[in-house]
Design an enzyme around this catalytic site. Structure first.
Site, PDB file in Angstrom:
ATOM      1  CG  ASP A   1      -4.368   6.693   6.358  1.00 31.12           C
ATOM      2  OD1 ASP A   1      -5.051   6.556   7.399  1.00 31.12           O
ATOM      3  OD2 ASP A   1      -3.336   6.050   6.128  1.00 31.12           O
ATOM      4  CD  GLU A   2      -2.373   4.379   2.735  1.00 29.35           C
ATOM      5  OE1 GLU A   2      -1.435   4.476   1.942  1.00 29.35           O
ATOM      6  OE2 GLU A   2      -2.254   3.870   3.857  1.00 29.35           O
TER       7      GLU A   2
END
Ligand code: TNX
Length: 489
Positions: free
Chosen positions: A302-303
Protein backbone atom coordinates in the site's frame (compact mmCIF):
# COMPACT_ATOMS: atom_id res chain seq x y z
CA UNK A 1 -31.78 -17.90 22.87
CA UNK A 2 -31.77 -14.73 20.85
CA UNK A 3 -28.73 -12.66 21.74
CA UNK A 4 -26.08 -14.60 19.88
CA UNK A 5 -23.51 -12.67 17.81
CA UNK A 6 -22.87 -13.50 15.03
CA UNK A 7 -26.51 -14.46 14.47
CA UNK A 8 -26.81 -18.18 13.70
CA UNK A 9 -28.34 -19.35 10.44
CA UNK A 10 -31.37 -20.80 12.21
CA UNK A 11 -32.67 -20.98 15.76
CA UNK A 12 -35.70 -22.74 17.15
CA UNK A 13 -36.38 -22.42 20.84
CA UNK A 14 -38.37 -25.01 22.78
CA UNK A 15 -38.98 -23.06 25.97
CA UNK A 16 -37.20 -25.16 28.61
CA UNK A 17 -33.68 -25.06 30.01
CA UNK A 18 -30.60 -27.18 30.60
CA UNK A 19 -28.66 -26.52 33.79
CA UNK A 20 -24.86 -26.73 33.92
CA UNK A 21 -24.01 -28.23 37.32
CA UNK A 22 -20.91 -29.29 39.24
CA UNK A 23 -21.39 -32.90 38.11
CA UNK A 24 -22.17 -32.17 34.45
CA UNK A 25 -19.82 -34.21 32.24
CA UNK A 26 -18.26 -33.31 28.95
CA UNK A 27 -17.91 -36.13 26.39
CA UNK A 28 -16.03 -35.84 23.11
CA UNK A 29 -15.58 -38.07 20.05
CA UNK A 30 -12.54 -40.27 20.57
CA UNK A 31 -9.79 -40.27 17.95
CA UNK A 32 -10.74 -37.04 16.20
CA UNK A 33 -7.99 -34.41 16.02
CA UNK A 34 -8.25 -31.49 18.41
CA UNK A 35 -11.67 -32.41 19.77
CA UNK A 36 -10.40 -33.15 23.26
CA UNK A 37 -8.84 -29.68 23.32
CA UNK A 38 -12.21 -28.15 22.47
CA UNK A 39 -13.75 -29.96 25.44
CA UNK A 40 -10.91 -28.72 27.61
CA UNK A 41 -11.46 -25.18 26.32
CA UNK A 42 -15.10 -25.38 27.41
CA UNK A 43 -14.07 -26.56 30.88
CA UNK A 44 -11.65 -23.64 31.20
CA UNK A 45 -14.22 -21.10 30.05
CA UNK A 46 -16.79 -22.39 32.57
CA UNK A 47 -14.50 -22.74 35.55
CA UNK A 48 -13.78 -19.16 36.74
CA UNK A 49 -17.40 -18.07 37.19
CA UNK A 50 -19.01 -21.39 38.16
CA UNK A 51 -16.16 -22.78 40.22
CA UNK A 52 -16.89 -26.17 38.58
CA UNK A 53 -14.07 -28.25 37.21
CA UNK A 54 -16.08 -30.41 34.80
CA UNK A 55 -14.73 -33.79 33.76
CA UNK A 56 -13.83 -34.36 30.10
CA UNK A 57 -13.75 -37.89 28.67
CA UNK A 58 -13.76 -39.66 25.30
CA UNK A 59 -17.19 -41.05 24.42
CA UNK A 60 -19.68 -40.65 21.62
CA UNK A 61 -22.65 -41.46 23.77
CA UNK A 62 -25.03 -38.90 25.04
CA UNK A 63 -26.15 -39.53 28.59
CA UNK A 64 -28.23 -37.36 30.94
CA UNK A 65 -26.36 -34.35 32.35
CA UNK A 66 -23.71 -34.37 29.63
CA UNK A 67 -22.45 -31.96 27.02
CA UNK A 68 -21.42 -34.08 24.05
CA UNK A 69 -19.06 -32.78 21.36
CA UNK A 70 -19.25 -35.21 18.48
CA UNK A 71 -18.42 -35.64 14.82
CA UNK A 72 -20.63 -38.74 14.56
CA UNK A 73 -23.53 -38.32 12.18
CA UNK A 74 -22.55 -34.81 11.10
CA UNK A 75 -24.14 -33.82 7.81
CA UNK A 76 -21.59 -32.95 5.14
CA UNK A 77 -23.63 -29.84 4.38
CA UNK A 78 -22.35 -28.36 7.66
CA UNK A 79 -18.99 -27.97 5.94
CA UNK A 80 -15.68 -27.32 7.70
CA UNK A 81 -16.89 -24.79 10.22
CA UNK A 82 -20.61 -25.39 10.70
CA UNK A 83 -22.30 -27.09 13.67
CA UNK A 84 -25.63 -28.32 14.88
CA UNK A 85 -26.43 -27.59 18.52
CA UNK A 86 -29.26 -29.37 20.31
CA UNK A 87 -30.07 -28.35 23.84
CA UNK A 88 -32.68 -30.37 25.70
CA UNK A 89 -33.64 -30.38 29.36
CA UNK A 90 -31.16 -33.12 30.25
CA UNK A 91 -28.29 -32.83 27.73
CA UNK A 92 -26.50 -30.72 25.15
CA UNK A 93 -25.22 -32.20 21.91
CA UNK A 94 -23.01 -30.38 19.42
CA UNK A 95 -22.46 -32.16 16.12
CA UNK A 96 -19.93 -30.98 13.52
CA UNK A 97 -17.58 -32.38 10.89
CA UNK A 98 -14.52 -30.81 12.48
CA UNK A 99 -13.09 -29.63 15.77
CA UNK A 100 -13.47 -26.08 14.42
CA UNK A 101 -17.22 -26.55 14.05
CA UNK A 102 -17.44 -27.94 17.59
CA UNK A 103 -15.40 -24.99 18.84
CA UNK A 104 -17.90 -22.56 17.28
CA UNK A 105 -20.75 -24.51 18.88
CA UNK A 106 -18.97 -24.04 22.22
CA UNK A 107 -18.74 -20.27 21.63
CA UNK A 108 -22.49 -20.27 21.03
CA UNK A 109 -23.09 -22.10 24.33
CA UNK A 110 -20.98 -19.50 26.14
CA UNK A 111 -23.21 -16.78 24.72
CA UNK A 112 -26.38 -18.67 25.72
CA UNK A 113 -25.30 -18.74 29.37
CA UNK A 114 -25.89 -15.70 31.61
CA UNK A 115 -23.43 -12.80 31.10
CA UNK A 116 -21.92 -13.58 34.52
CA UNK A 117 -20.34 -16.71 33.02
CA UNK A 118 -17.55 -14.45 31.74
CA UNK A 119 -16.71 -13.23 35.22
CA UNK A 120 -13.40 -14.14 36.77
CA UNK A 121 -14.81 -14.66 40.25
CA UNK A 122 -17.23 -17.37 41.32
CA UNK A 123 -20.94 -16.50 41.10
CA UNK A 124 -23.98 -18.41 42.32
CA UNK A 125 -25.55 -18.97 38.88
CA UNK A 126 -27.92 -20.69 38.10
CA UNK A 127 -26.16 -21.60 34.86
CA UNK A 128 -29.10 -22.06 32.53
CA UNK A 129 -28.96 -22.68 28.79
CA UNK A 130 -32.26 -22.29 26.92
CA UNK A 131 -33.41 -25.42 25.08
CA UNK A 132 -33.85 -25.66 21.34
CA UNK A 133 -31.91 -26.28 18.15
CA UNK A 134 -29.38 -24.12 16.33
CA UNK A 135 -28.00 -24.91 12.92
CA UNK A 136 -25.17 -22.70 11.92
CA UNK A 137 -22.39 -22.19 9.41
CA UNK A 138 -20.42 -19.17 8.17
CA UNK A 139 -21.20 -17.16 5.07
CA UNK A 140 -17.53 -16.30 4.39
CA UNK A 141 -14.33 -18.31 4.84
CA UNK A 142 -12.21 -15.26 5.83
CA UNK A 143 -13.36 -13.46 8.96
CA UNK A 144 -10.45 -11.39 10.07
CA UNK A 145 -9.05 -8.79 12.39
CA UNK A 146 -5.73 -6.99 11.94
CA UNK A 147 -3.63 -5.46 14.67
CA UNK A 148 -0.87 -2.95 13.90
CA UNK A 149 1.93 -3.75 16.34
CA UNK A 150 4.44 -1.66 14.34
CA UNK A 151 3.40 1.89 15.24
CA UNK A 152 2.94 0.84 18.85
CA UNK A 153 3.96 -2.57 20.14
CA UNK A 154 1.60 -4.95 21.92
CA UNK A 155 2.91 -7.79 24.07
CA UNK A 156 2.28 -11.49 23.54
CA UNK A 157 -0.26 -11.37 26.39
CA UNK A 158 -2.03 -8.41 24.75
CA UNK A 159 -2.24 -10.34 21.50
CA UNK A 160 -3.61 -13.41 23.30
CA UNK A 161 -6.32 -11.29 24.84
CA UNK A 162 -7.26 -9.99 21.38
CA UNK A 163 -7.31 -13.55 20.02
CA UNK A 164 -9.65 -14.60 22.84
CA UNK A 165 -12.04 -11.76 22.01
CA UNK A 166 -11.88 -12.66 18.31
CA UNK A 167 -12.65 -16.32 19.03
CA UNK A 168 -15.74 -15.35 21.04
CA UNK A 169 -17.16 -13.88 17.81
CA UNK A 170 -16.01 -16.79 15.58
CA UNK A 171 -13.35 -14.76 13.76
CA UNK A 172 -10.73 -17.00 12.15
CA UNK A 173 -7.93 -14.87 10.62
CA UNK A 174 -5.50 -12.81 12.67
CA UNK A 175 -3.50 -10.47 10.45
CA UNK A 176 -0.56 -9.01 12.33
CA UNK A 177 1.09 -5.92 10.82
CA UNK A 178 4.67 -6.57 11.91
CA UNK A 179 6.70 -3.79 10.32
CA UNK A 180 6.23 -0.21 9.25
CA UNK A 181 8.12 3.11 9.23
CA UNK A 182 8.08 3.37 13.02
CA UNK A 183 9.10 -0.15 14.06
CA UNK A 184 10.11 -3.70 13.12
CA UNK A 185 8.57 -6.26 15.48
CA UNK A 186 9.76 -9.72 14.50
CA UNK A 187 13.15 -11.34 15.05
CA UNK A 188 14.83 -12.19 11.73
CA UNK A 189 17.98 -14.16 12.46
CA UNK A 190 19.70 -13.39 9.15
CA UNK A 191 19.17 -9.62 9.58
CA UNK A 192 19.42 -9.23 13.37
CA UNK A 193 19.40 -5.43 13.54
CA UNK A 194 15.83 -5.33 12.24
CA UNK A 195 14.40 -6.37 15.58
CA UNK A 196 17.22 -5.23 17.86
CA UNK A 197 17.34 -1.69 16.51
CA UNK A 198 14.19 -1.46 14.42
CA UNK A 199 12.22 -2.80 17.38
CA UNK A 200 13.61 -0.14 19.66
CA UNK A 201 11.43 2.62 18.23
CA UNK A 202 7.74 3.45 17.89
CA UNK A 203 5.35 6.26 17.09
CA UNK A 204 5.93 9.08 19.54
CA UNK A 205 4.63 7.99 22.96
CA UNK A 206 3.99 4.43 21.75
CA UNK A 207 5.42 1.12 22.95
CA UNK A 208 8.69 -0.33 21.69
CA UNK A 209 9.65 -3.98 21.45
CA UNK A 210 9.65 -7.05 19.26
CA UNK A 211 8.68 -10.71 19.26
CA UNK A 212 11.40 -13.33 19.31
CA UNK A 213 10.70 -16.24 16.96
CA UNK A 214 9.77 -18.21 20.06
CA UNK A 215 7.25 -15.52 21.08
CA UNK A 216 5.79 -15.62 17.61
CA UNK A 217 5.47 -19.41 17.85
CA UNK A 218 3.59 -18.91 21.09
CA UNK A 219 1.14 -16.52 19.36
CA UNK A 220 0.67 -18.94 16.45
CA UNK A 221 -0.03 -21.87 18.79
CA UNK A 222 -2.49 -19.85 20.87
CA UNK A 223 -4.29 -18.76 17.70
CA UNK A 224 -4.35 -22.34 16.38
CA UNK A 225 -5.96 -23.56 19.57
CA UNK A 226 -8.78 -21.11 18.80
CA UNK A 227 -8.95 -22.11 15.11
CA UNK A 228 -7.47 -18.79 14.05
CA UNK A 229 -4.94 -18.65 11.20
CA UNK A 230 -2.17 -16.11 11.68
CA UNK A 231 -1.43 -13.96 8.61
CA UNK A 232 1.86 -12.13 9.19
CA UNK A 233 2.51 -8.93 7.25
CA UNK A 234 5.75 -7.25 6.29
CA UNK A 235 4.71 -4.14 4.38
CA UNK A 236 6.77 -3.47 1.22
CA UNK A 237 8.14 -1.64 -0.76
CA UNK A 238 6.87 1.40 1.20
CA UNK A 239 6.29 1.67 4.96
CA UNK A 240 9.88 0.47 5.52
CA UNK A 241 11.71 3.28 7.31
CA UNK A 242 12.46 1.02 10.30
CA UNK A 243 14.30 -1.47 8.06
CA UNK A 244 16.01 1.31 6.07
CA UNK A 245 17.26 2.90 9.28
CA UNK A 246 18.96 -0.37 10.34
CA UNK A 247 20.66 -1.25 7.05
CA UNK A 248 22.10 1.50 4.80
CA UNK A 249 22.48 -0.96 1.91
CA UNK A 250 18.69 -1.20 1.55
CA UNK A 251 18.57 2.49 0.62
CA UNK A 252 18.97 3.71 -2.97
CA UNK A 253 21.59 6.21 -1.76
CA UNK A 254 23.28 3.81 0.68
CA UNK A 255 22.49 6.14 3.55
CA UNK A 256 20.38 5.05 6.50
CA UNK A 257 17.67 7.52 7.51
CA UNK A 258 17.02 8.35 11.16
CA UNK A 259 14.37 6.33 12.99
CA UNK A 260 10.90 7.82 12.49
CA UNK A 261 8.25 8.45 15.11
CA UNK A 262 5.69 10.63 13.32
CA UNK A 263 2.43 9.51 11.70
CA UNK A 264 2.97 10.45 8.04
CA UNK A 265 2.75 7.69 5.41
CA UNK A 266 4.16 7.15 1.91
CA UNK A 267 7.68 8.56 2.28
CA UNK A 268 9.92 5.48 2.41
CA UNK A 269 10.88 2.84 -0.15
CA UNK A 270 13.21 -0.10 -0.46
CA UNK A 271 15.78 0.35 -3.27
CA UNK A 272 13.90 -1.26 -6.17
CA UNK A 273 16.98 -1.48 -8.43
CA UNK A 274 19.44 -3.12 -6.03
CA UNK A 275 19.81 -6.88 -5.92
CA UNK A 276 20.47 -6.80 -2.16
CA UNK A 277 16.83 -5.71 -1.74
CA UNK A 278 15.63 -9.05 -3.13
CA UNK A 279 18.10 -10.96 -0.99
CA UNK A 280 16.60 -9.12 1.98
CA UNK A 281 13.04 -9.92 0.91
CA UNK A 282 13.94 -13.56 0.34
CA UNK A 283 15.63 -13.93 3.72
CA UNK A 284 12.78 -12.27 5.59
CA UNK A 285 10.06 -14.19 3.74
CA UNK A 286 11.93 -17.46 4.22
CA UNK A 287 12.14 -17.05 8.01
CA UNK A 288 8.59 -15.78 8.26
CA UNK A 289 7.26 -18.64 6.14
CA UNK A 290 9.07 -21.12 8.39
CA UNK A 291 7.42 -19.59 11.46
CA UNK A 292 3.95 -19.58 9.90
CA UNK A 293 1.92 -22.79 9.56
CA UNK A 294 -0.93 -20.99 7.75
CA UNK A 295 -0.96 -20.70 3.96
CA UNK A 296 -0.83 -16.89 3.75
CA UNK A 297 1.88 -14.27 3.85
CA UNK A 298 0.95 -10.58 3.55
CA UNK A 299 3.40 -8.37 1.68
CA UNK A 300 1.63 -5.04 2.07
CA UNK A 301 2.04 -3.03 -1.10
CA UNK A 302 0.00 0.00 0.00
CA UNK A 303 0.83 3.67 -0.35
CA UNK A 304 4.13 3.19 -2.20
CA UNK A 305 4.12 6.86 -3.06
CA UNK A 306 7.91 7.12 -3.30
CA UNK A 307 8.00 4.43 -6.01
CA UNK A 308 6.98 4.87 -9.67
CA UNK A 309 4.17 2.68 -10.98
CA UNK A 310 6.58 0.66 -13.16
CA UNK A 311 8.98 0.12 -10.28
CA UNK A 312 6.12 -0.75 -7.94
CA UNK A 313 4.86 -3.47 -10.27
CA UNK A 314 8.34 -4.79 -10.87
CA UNK A 315 9.02 -4.99 -7.14
CA UNK A 316 5.69 -6.57 -6.18
CA UNK A 317 5.98 -9.18 -8.95
CA UNK A 318 9.35 -10.27 -7.62
CA UNK A 319 8.07 -10.22 -4.04
CA UNK A 320 5.12 -12.35 -5.17
CA UNK A 321 7.50 -14.91 -6.71
CA UNK A 322 9.58 -15.02 -3.55
CA UNK A 323 6.49 -15.70 -1.42
CA UNK A 324 5.40 -18.45 -3.84
CA UNK A 325 8.89 -19.98 -3.80
CA UNK A 326 8.54 -20.41 -0.03
CA UNK A 327 5.22 -22.18 -0.46
CA UNK A 328 2.88 -19.40 0.63
CA UNK A 329 0.01 -17.52 -0.96
CA UNK A 330 0.55 -13.77 -1.20
CA UNK A 331 -1.90 -11.35 0.34
CA UNK A 332 -1.58 -7.64 -0.38
CA UNK A 333 -3.43 -4.38 0.07
CA UNK A 334 -5.70 -3.52 -2.88
CA UNK A 335 -2.89 -2.03 -4.99
CA UNK A 336 -1.49 -5.55 -5.48
CA UNK A 337 -4.15 -6.04 -8.19
CA UNK A 338 -1.71 -4.36 -10.60
CA UNK A 339 0.69 -7.33 -10.79
CA UNK A 340 0.61 -10.01 -13.49
CA UNK A 341 0.19 -12.85 -10.99
CA UNK A 342 -2.91 -11.21 -9.48
CA UNK A 343 -5.12 -14.23 -10.20
CA UNK A 344 -3.45 -16.07 -7.30
CA UNK A 345 -3.41 -13.33 -4.71
CA UNK A 346 -5.75 -12.27 -1.97
CA UNK A 347 -6.32 -8.52 -2.39
CA UNK A 348 -7.45 -6.55 0.62
CA UNK A 349 -9.78 -3.78 -0.53
CA UNK A 350 -9.27 -0.77 1.75
CA UNK A 351 -9.49 2.37 -0.42
CA UNK A 352 -13.25 2.61 -0.06
CA UNK A 353 -13.73 5.10 -2.90
CA UNK A 354 -11.55 3.32 -5.47
CA UNK A 355 -13.82 0.74 -7.09
CA UNK A 356 -11.53 0.32 -10.08
CA UNK A 357 -8.75 -1.37 -8.08
CA UNK A 358 -11.25 -3.81 -6.57
CA UNK A 359 -12.73 -4.53 -10.00
CA UNK A 360 -9.27 -5.00 -11.48
CA UNK A 361 -8.54 -7.59 -8.79
CA UNK A 362 -11.82 -9.44 -9.36
CA UNK A 363 -11.48 -9.28 -13.17
CA UNK A 364 -8.02 -10.81 -12.94
CA UNK A 365 -9.38 -13.65 -10.81
CA UNK A 366 -8.03 -12.53 -7.44
CA UNK A 367 -10.00 -13.19 -4.26
CA UNK A 368 -10.93 -10.12 -2.26
CA UNK A 369 -11.05 -9.47 1.44
CA UNK A 370 -13.24 -6.47 2.10
CA UNK A 371 -11.77 -3.89 4.49
CA UNK A 372 -13.30 -0.60 3.36
CA UNK A 373 -11.78 2.05 5.63
CA UNK A 374 -15.01 4.03 6.01
CA UNK A 375 -16.77 0.94 7.45
CA UNK A 376 -14.32 -1.37 9.16
CA UNK A 377 -11.21 0.63 10.08
CA UNK A 378 -11.33 0.30 13.84
CA UNK A 379 -8.95 3.23 14.25
CA UNK A 380 -11.51 5.66 12.83
CA UNK A 381 -13.08 7.83 15.52
CA UNK A 382 -16.69 7.01 16.43
CA UNK A 383 -17.58 10.70 16.64
CA UNK A 384 -15.74 13.98 16.64
CA UNK A 385 -15.08 13.92 20.37
CA UNK A 386 -13.58 10.39 20.41
CA UNK A 387 -10.16 10.95 21.99
CA UNK A 388 -8.39 8.10 20.18
CA UNK A 389 -8.11 7.34 16.49
CA UNK A 390 -8.05 9.24 13.19
CA UNK A 391 -10.77 10.50 10.87
CA UNK A 392 -9.39 10.49 7.31
CA UNK A 393 -12.03 7.96 6.20
CA UNK A 394 -14.76 9.70 8.20
CA UNK A 395 -16.37 9.17 11.58
CA UNK A 396 -17.55 5.59 11.92
CA UNK A 397 -20.33 5.05 14.45
CA UNK A 398 -21.41 1.54 15.43
CA UNK A 399 -24.38 1.62 13.05
CA UNK A 400 -22.20 2.77 10.11
CA UNK A 401 -19.76 -0.04 10.60
CA UNK A 402 -22.55 -2.64 10.71
CA UNK A 403 -24.79 -1.32 7.93
CA UNK A 404 -23.18 -2.45 4.68
CA UNK A 405 -22.69 -5.71 2.84
CA UNK A 406 -19.49 -7.12 1.31
CA UNK A 407 -21.33 -8.39 -1.77
CA UNK A 408 -22.73 -5.05 -2.87
CA UNK A 409 -20.08 -2.67 -1.60
CA UNK A 410 -18.32 -2.47 -4.96
CA UNK A 411 -20.62 -2.71 -7.96
CA UNK A 412 -19.19 -5.25 -10.37
CA UNK A 413 -17.42 -7.36 -7.74
CA UNK A 414 -19.59 -10.47 -7.30
CA UNK A 415 -19.90 -12.41 -4.06
CA UNK A 416 -18.02 -15.32 -5.66
CA UNK A 417 -14.88 -13.13 -5.79
CA UNK A 418 -15.15 -12.28 -2.11
CA UNK A 419 -13.30 -14.37 0.41
CA UNK A 420 -14.58 -12.39 3.36
CA UNK A 421 -14.11 -9.36 5.59
CA UNK A 422 -11.41 -8.02 7.86
CA UNK A 423 -11.26 -5.18 10.36
CA UNK A 424 -7.84 -3.50 10.62
CA UNK A 425 -6.81 -1.62 13.75
CA UNK A 426 -3.93 0.81 13.21
CA UNK A 427 -2.09 1.90 16.30
CA UNK A 428 -0.79 5.44 15.69
CA UNK A 429 -2.93 6.74 18.57
CA UNK A 430 -3.17 3.61 20.71
CA UNK A 431 -1.00 2.97 23.76
CA UNK A 432 -2.59 0.14 25.72
CA UNK A 433 -4.96 -2.82 25.53
CA UNK A 434 -7.63 -0.58 27.02
CA UNK A 435 -7.25 1.66 23.96
CA UNK A 436 -7.37 -1.33 21.60
CA UNK A 437 -10.55 -2.64 23.24
CA UNK A 438 -12.25 0.75 23.17
CA UNK A 439 -11.75 1.14 19.43
CA UNK A 440 -12.59 -2.50 18.63
CA UNK A 441 -15.74 -2.81 20.73
CA UNK A 442 -18.56 -2.71 19.86
CA UNK A 443 -17.60 -2.47 16.16
CA UNK A 444 -15.65 -5.73 15.86
CA UNK A 445 -18.69 -7.77 16.93
CA UNK A 446 -20.72 -6.32 14.05
CA UNK A 447 -18.00 -7.02 11.52
CA UNK A 448 -17.81 -10.61 12.77
CA UNK A 449 -21.55 -10.87 12.12
CA UNK A 450 -21.12 -9.46 8.60
CA UNK A 451 -18.55 -12.21 7.97
CA UNK A 452 -20.55 -15.06 9.46
CA UNK A 453 -24.31 -14.49 9.27
CA UNK A 454 -26.61 -14.67 6.24
CA UNK A 455 -26.71 -11.23 4.62
CA UNK A 456 -30.37 -10.99 3.65
CA UNK A 457 -31.73 -10.99 7.20
CA UNK A 458 -29.34 -8.56 8.79
CA UNK A 459 -30.65 -5.22 9.94
CA UNK A 460 -29.46 -2.65 12.47
CA UNK A 461 -32.77 -2.29 14.35
CA UNK A 462 -32.74 -5.94 15.33
CA UNK A 463 -28.95 -6.20 15.71
CA UNK A 464 -28.63 -3.31 18.14
CA UNK A 465 -30.83 -5.14 20.65
CA UNK A 466 -28.60 -8.21 20.58
CA UNK A 467 -25.55 -5.99 20.73
CA UNK A 468 -26.88 -4.23 23.82
CA UNK A 469 -26.95 -7.57 25.63
CA UNK A 470 -23.22 -7.98 24.97
CA UNK A 471 -22.42 -4.90 27.04
CA UNK A 472 -22.92 -6.96 30.20
CA UNK A 473 -20.66 -9.70 28.79
CA UNK A 474 -17.87 -7.19 28.08
CA UNK A 475 -18.30 -5.79 31.56
CA UNK A 476 -17.88 -9.32 32.95
CA UNK A 477 -14.79 -9.82 30.80
CA UNK A 478 -13.35 -6.45 31.79
CA UNK A 479 -13.43 -5.23 28.18
CA UNK A 480 -13.22 -1.45 27.84
CA UNK A 481 -15.87 -0.62 25.24
CA UNK A 482 -17.45 2.49 23.73
CA UNK A 483 -20.95 2.97 25.15
CA UNK A 484 -22.47 4.34 21.95
CA UNK A 485 -25.73 6.27 22.33
CA UNK A 486 -27.01 4.34 19.31
CA UNK A 487 -27.19 1.13 21.36
CA UNK A 488 -29.88 0.55 24.04
CA UNK A 489 -27.46 -0.83 26.66
C1 TNX B 1 -3.61 3.99 5.94
S1 TNX B 1 -4.66 1.30 5.38
C2 TNX B 1 -2.63 3.02 6.01
C3 TNX B 1 -1.92 2.81 7.27
C4 TNX B 1 -2.31 3.81 8.33
C5 TNX B 1 -3.81 4.00 8.31
C6 TNX B 1 -4.31 4.90 9.38
C7 TNX B 1 -3.31 1.14 4.77
C8 TNX B 1 -3.14 -0.01 3.92
N1 TNX B 1 -2.40 2.09 5.03
O1 TNX B 1 -0.54 2.86 7.04
O2 TNX B 1 -1.91 3.33 9.56
O3 TNX B 1 -4.15 4.54 7.07
O4 TNX B 1 -5.70 4.88 9.44
Amino acid sequence: MGNIIPAPVSISASGDSFMVQADTKIFYSPNVVDVRAVGQHLVERLKPATGFLLSVSPSDSSAPNTILLTTKGAESSLGDEGYLLKVSGDRIVIVANTAAGLFYGVQTIRQMLPADIENTVIRPGPWRVATGTIRDEPRFAWRGAMLDVARSFFTVDNVKRYLDLMAYYKLNRFHIHLADDQGWRIEIKSWPKLALRGGDNSVSGGNKGFYTQKDFGDIVAYAQSRFITVVPEIDMPGHVNAALSCYPELNANDTAPAPYSGIEVGFSSLAIHKEITYKFVDDVVKELAAMTPGPYLHIGGDEAQKTSETDYIRFMERAYDIVASHGKRAVGWGEIAKIKQASNVVAQHWIYDNDSLAKMAADKGAKLVMSPANKVYLDMKYKESTALGQDWAGLVEVCDSYSWDPADFVKGVPETSILGVEAPLWSETLRSMRDVEYMAFPRLAGIAEIGWSPGHERNWKEYKLRLAAHGARWTSMGVNFYRSKQVPW
